[in-house]
Design an enzyme around this catalytic site. Structure first.
Site, PDB file in Angstrom:
ATOM      1  CG  HIS A  99     -11.431  -0.041  -0.468  1.00 29.61           C
ATOM      2  ND1 HIS A  99     -11.345  -0.528   0.811  1.00 29.61           N
ATOM      3  CD2 HIS A  99     -10.969   1.241  -0.423  1.00 29.61           C
ATOM      4  CE1 HIS A  99     -10.843   0.415   1.604  1.00 29.61           C
ATOM      5  NE2 HIS A  99     -10.613   1.499   0.880  1.00 29.61           N
ATOM      6  CD  GLU A 101     -11.286  -5.722  -1.574  1.00 27.15           C
ATOM      7  OE1 GLU A 101     -11.111  -4.552  -1.992  1.00 27.15           O
ATOM      8  OE2 GLU A 101     -10.648  -6.187  -0.631  1.00 27.15           O
ATOM      9  CB  CYS A 125     -11.070  -2.991   4.642  1.00 23.45           C
ATOM     10  SG  CYS A 125     -12.326  -2.233   3.571  1.00 23.45           S
TER      11      CYS A 125
HETATM   12  O1  LIG Z   1     -10.156  -4.006   1.288  1.00 27.53           O
HETATM   13  C1  LIG Z   1      -9.342  -3.181   0.821  1.00 27.53           C
HETATM   14  C2  LIG Z   1      -8.488  -2.468   1.628  1.00 27.53           C
HETATM   15  C3  LIG Z   1      -7.709  -1.488   1.091  1.00 27.53           C
HETATM   16  N1  LIG Z   1      -7.762  -1.236  -0.223  1.00 27.53           N
HETATM   17  C4  LIG Z   1      -6.975  -0.140  -0.788  1.00 27.53           C
HETATM   18  C5  LIG Z   1      -7.452   1.210  -0.343  1.00 27.53           C
HETATM   19  C6  LIG Z   1      -6.243   2.034  -0.332  1.00 27.53           C
HETATM   20  O2  LIG Z   1      -6.077   2.606  -1.627  1.00 27.53           O
HETATM   21  C7  LIG Z   1      -5.136   1.035  -0.033  1.00 27.53           C
HETATM   22  C8  LIG Z   1      -4.772   0.963   1.428  1.00 27.53           C
HETATM   23  O3  LIG Z   1      -3.894   1.986   1.642  1.00 27.53           O
HETATM   24  P1  LIG Z   1      -3.373   2.378   3.119  1.00 27.53           P
HETATM   25  O4  LIG Z   1      -2.302   3.369   2.795  1.00 27.53           O
HETATM   26  O5  LIG Z   1      -2.867   1.175   3.810  1.00 27.53           O
HETATM   27  O6  LIG Z   1      -4.528   2.890   3.836  1.00 27.53           O
HETATM   28  O7  LIG Z   1      -5.657  -0.239  -0.368  1.00 27.53           O
HETATM   29  C9  LIG Z   1      -8.572  -1.959  -1.055  1.00 27.53           C
HETATM   30  O8  LIG Z   1      -8.625  -1.735  -2.275  1.00 27.53           O
HETATM   31  N2  LIG Z   1      -9.327  -2.934  -0.503  1.00 27.53           N
HETATM   32 ZN   LIG Z   2     -11.951  -2.380   1.443  1.00 30.63          ZN
END
Ligand SMILES: O=c1ccn([C@H]2C[C@H](O)[C@@H](COP(=O)(O)O)O2)c(=O)[nH]1
Ligand SMILES: [Zn+2]
Length: 193
Positions: A99, A101, A125
């Site tokens: 991710h 972050e 997240c």
């Molecule tokens: O905190 C976060 C949450 C999500 N991400 C990134 C990880 C994934 O590549 C996408 C989310 O994709 P979905 O298709 O909705 O699952 O976003 C992040 O970098 N940081």
């Molecule tokens: Zn995340």
């Protein structure tokens, strides 16, 4: 030449030299600059559904880390999966993508990120929230909270509240920031000196 004309011309040129030149007013403010940096980093992401960028800033308004969501080093963007609804969990991106972050924190160019602020395109997240808290970041400025209703994201807020991490949504002044590579912008405004 008429002596009056010469005197008037000299006076005019003196006046224009003495005219106070003031600063530009349409520059990016700090917050715009940091959120735009997060958005620019997101442009590097290969994820077809969400491109997320993050930018970490210290108390002196210095950028100390930037990241975006992507596959780990050595895991090819072309070989590892980008799908979500796959028959086997092993074939979905969720097990592999780093991710934004986490990448920004790991990419830091300072000894630590204590008391820093993180700018992110998407509210973090729960896994990112844990890393943010443990790294000592004390403020989260996010753009979108569109996943905020999901348990993961509710958990993030619970953890931030318990740990005293402030979080708030960034509302942009401008909907668009343009970058022009031609340099025409300054050619129109610079002096002939
Ligand atoms: O905190 C976060 C949450 C999500 N991400 C990134 C990880 C994934 O590549 C996408 C989310 O994709 P979905 O298709 O909705 O699952 O976003 C992040 O970098 N940081
Ligand atoms: Zn995340």
């Amino acid at each position: 030449m008429d002596i009056n004309l010469i005197e008037n011309t000299e006076k005019l040129s003196l006046e224009s030299k003495d005219k106070k030149i003031t600063k530009r007013e349409d520059y990016l403010d700090w917050r715009e600059y940091f959120m735009a940096t997060a958005f620019l980093a997101a442009k590097r992401s290969k994820d077809p559904s969400y491109q997320v960028g993050a930018c970490i800033v210290n108390k002196e308004n210095k950028i100390v880390g930037v990241g975006y969501n992507g596959m780990p080093i050595g895991c090819s963007d072309d070989e590892f999966p980008w799908g979500k609804n796959t028959t086997s969990k092993l074939d979905s991106k969720f097990l592999y993508v780093c991710h934004a972050e986490m990448n920004a924190i790991l990419n830091k160019n300072s000894s630590d990120v204590k008391d820093c602020t993180i700018y992110v395109g998407l509210f973090p997240c729960n896994e990112c929230a844990k890393i943010i808290i443990q790294s000592g970041i004390t403020e989260v400025i996010y753009f979108s909270d569109e996943k905020g209703h999901k348990p993961k994201y509710i958990a993030s807020k619970k953890m931030f509240d318990a740990a005293g991490v402030k979080y708030w949504q960034y509302i942009p002044k401008n909907n668009k920031i343009e970058i022009t590579f031609s340099g025409a912008d300054w050619q129109n405004t610079s002096s002939s000196n």
